[in-house]
Design a protein around this motif. Structure first.
Motif, mmCIF file in Angstrom:
data_model
loop_
_atom_site.group_PDB
_atom_site.id
_atom_site.type_symbol
_atom_site.label_atom_id
_atom_site.label_comp_id
_atom_site.label_asym_id
_atom_site.label_seq_id
_atom_site.Cartn_x
_atom_site.Cartn_y
_atom_site.Cartn_z
ATOM 1 N N ASP A 166 0.708 -1.306 0.044
ATOM 2 C CA ASP A 166 -0.184 0.047 0.095
ATOM 3 C C ASP A 166 0.966 1.139 -0.075
ATOM 4 O OD1 ASP A 166 -2.540 1.214 -0.214
ATOM 5 O OD2 ASP A 166 -2.555 1.269 2.058
ATOM 6 N N GLY A 167 0.283 2.273 -0.652
ATOM 7 C CA GLY A 167 1.242 3.399 -0.673
ATOM 8 C C GLY A 167 2.400 3.645 -1.472
ATOM 9 N N ILE A 168 2.285 2.722 -2.609
ATOM 10 C CA ILE A 168 3.500 2.862 -3.597
ATOM 11 C C ILE A 168 3.253 3.817 -4.699
ATOM 12 C CG2 ILE A 168 4.300 0.319 -3.456
ATOM 13 C CD1 ILE A 168 3.011 -0.594 -5.646
ATOM 14 N N LEU A 169 4.172 4.159 -5.362
ATOM 15 C CA LEU A 169 4.093 5.189 -6.485
ATOM 16 C C LEU A 169 3.349 4.610 -7.652
ATOM 17 C CD1 LEU A 169 7.961 6.388 -6.424
ATOM 18 C CD2 LEU A 169 5.701 7.849 -5.709
ATOM 19 N N ILE A 170 2.794 5.410 -8.570
ATOM 20 C CA ILE A 170 1.888 5.060 -9.719
ATOM 21 C C ILE A 170 2.795 4.160 -10.786
ATOM 22 C CG2 ILE A 170 0.919 5.481 -11.834
ATOM 23 C CD1 ILE A 170 -0.487 7.773 -10.135
ATOM 24 N N ASP A 225 3.334 12.453 -3.358
ATOM 25 C CA ASP A 225 4.480 11.989 -2.583
ATOM 26 C C ASP A 225 5.380 13.153 -1.910
ATOM 27 O OD1 ASP A 225 6.577 9.646 -2.304
ATOM 28 O OD2 ASP A 225 7.851 11.246 -3.012
ATOM 29 N N PRO A 226 5.308 13.020 -0.635
ATOM 30 C CA PRO A 226 6.137 14.124 0.368
ATOM 31 C C PRO A 226 7.478 14.279 -0.198
ATOM 32 C CG PRO A 226 5.851 12.001 1.408
ATOM 33 C CD PRO A 226 5.188 11.732 0.163
ATOM 34 N N ARG A 267 6.255 15.785 -7.830
ATOM 35 C CA ARG A 267 5.626 15.216 -9.257
ATOM 36 C C ARG A 267 5.140 14.004 -9.068
ATOM 37 N NH1 ARG A 267 10.931 15.804 -11.865
ATOM 38 N NH2 ARG A 267 11.281 14.896 -10.230
ATOM 39 N N ALA A 268 5.308 13.334 -8.030
ATOM 40 C CA ALA A 268 4.975 11.724 -7.984
ATOM 41 C C ALA A 268 3.704 11.938 -7.020
ATOM 42 C CB ALA A 268 6.155 11.059 -7.246
ATOM 43 N N THR A 269 2.927 10.596 -7.419
ATOM 44 C CA THR A 269 1.786 10.380 -6.516
ATOM 45 C C THR A 269 1.889 8.920 -5.893
ATOM 46 O OG1 THR A 269 0.495 11.642 -8.213
ATOM 47 C CG2 THR A 269 -0.920 10.178 -6.672
ATOM 48 N N ARG A 270 1.364 8.639 -4.839
ATOM 49 C CA ARG A 270 1.225 7.451 -4.183
ATOM 50 C C ARG A 270 -0.152 7.171 -4.135
ATOM 51 N NH1 ARG A 270 5.768 5.511 -2.273
ATOM 52 N NH2 ARG A 270 7.487 6.835 -1.971
#
Length: 160
Positions: free
Chosen positions: A63-67, A99-100, A104-107
Motif C-alpha cells: 500500500d502507498g506505492i508510487l504509480i 509523494d512528500p 511530481r509523483a503520486t502514491r
C-alpha cells in the motif's frame, strides 16, 4: 539483465521444432489466461476489470506505492493503469496522495472500501491459485516458483 544482453545465443531452432507445449512463454500465457478467465465472474460482481483487480491485489500487499511502481507490480501499462485508478478512485476504492519527497509523483493507497473489495475477491483468487497446483507436491511447487523468480530476475527492467 535485459533480454538482448542474454549470454545465450539464438540456436536457429524454430517454434515448430520446439513445439508450443514445450515453449514456456506460451504455457505461461495460457496459464494466466485461464487464471484471469476464472476470475472474470467474481471481478464482474464487484464491477472490476483485470487491471483494477491487479491494482487492488498489489496495494493489499504494498500500500502507498508510487504509480510507476504499481504499473510494474500490477503488470499494466501506465496509461491503462491511469484509467483503472481513475475508476477505482471514483468508486472510493483507492485514494491518491502526493509523494512528500517528490511533488511530481503520486502514491496510491487502498481505502477501507478498497480493502474490503479485495478481501471479497481474495478467496476466489486463492482458489484459482490452488487449482493451478492441484496434484503438485510442495517441493515441486517451491522449485517452480523459485525458477519463476530466477526467470523474472533475468529479464526484469526494474530493481523491484
Amino acid at each position: 539483465m535485459d533480454v538482448k544482453d542474454s549470454p545465450e545465443k539464438h540456436d536457429n531452432t524454430t517454434l515448430g521444432e520446439v513445439g508450443l507445449d514445450q515453449f514456456a512463454p506460451y504455457l505461461m500465457n495460457r496459464i494466466m489466461g485461464r487464471y484471469n478467465a476464472a476470475m472474470q465472474e467474481e471481478m464482474a460482481k464487484l464491477g472490476l476489470t483485470t487491471p483494477q483487480m491487479r491494482s487492488l491485489a498489489v496495494l493489499s500487499v504494498r500500500d502507498g506505492i508510487l504509480i510507476r511502481e504499481l504499473a510494474v507490480f500490477a503488470v499494466v501499462q501506465q496509461s491503462t493503469l491511469s484509467r483503472a485508478l481513475d475508476t477505482l478512485a471514483q468508486n472510493g476504492l483507492v485514494r491518491r496522495q502526493p509523494d512528500p519527497d517528490d511533488s511530481r509523483a503520486t502514491r496510491i493507497f487502498l481505502t477501507d472500501s478498497g480493502r474490503a473489495a479485495f478481501q471479497r475477491l481474495w478467496p476466489h483468487m486463492s482458489d484459482a491459485y490452488q487449482a493451478m497446483f492441484a496434484g503438485i507436491d510442495a517441493d515441486e511447487k517451491q522449485a517452480f516458483v523459485g525458477t519463476l523468480q530466477k526467470m523474472l530476475k533475468n529479464i526484469r527492467k526494474h530493481d523491484f
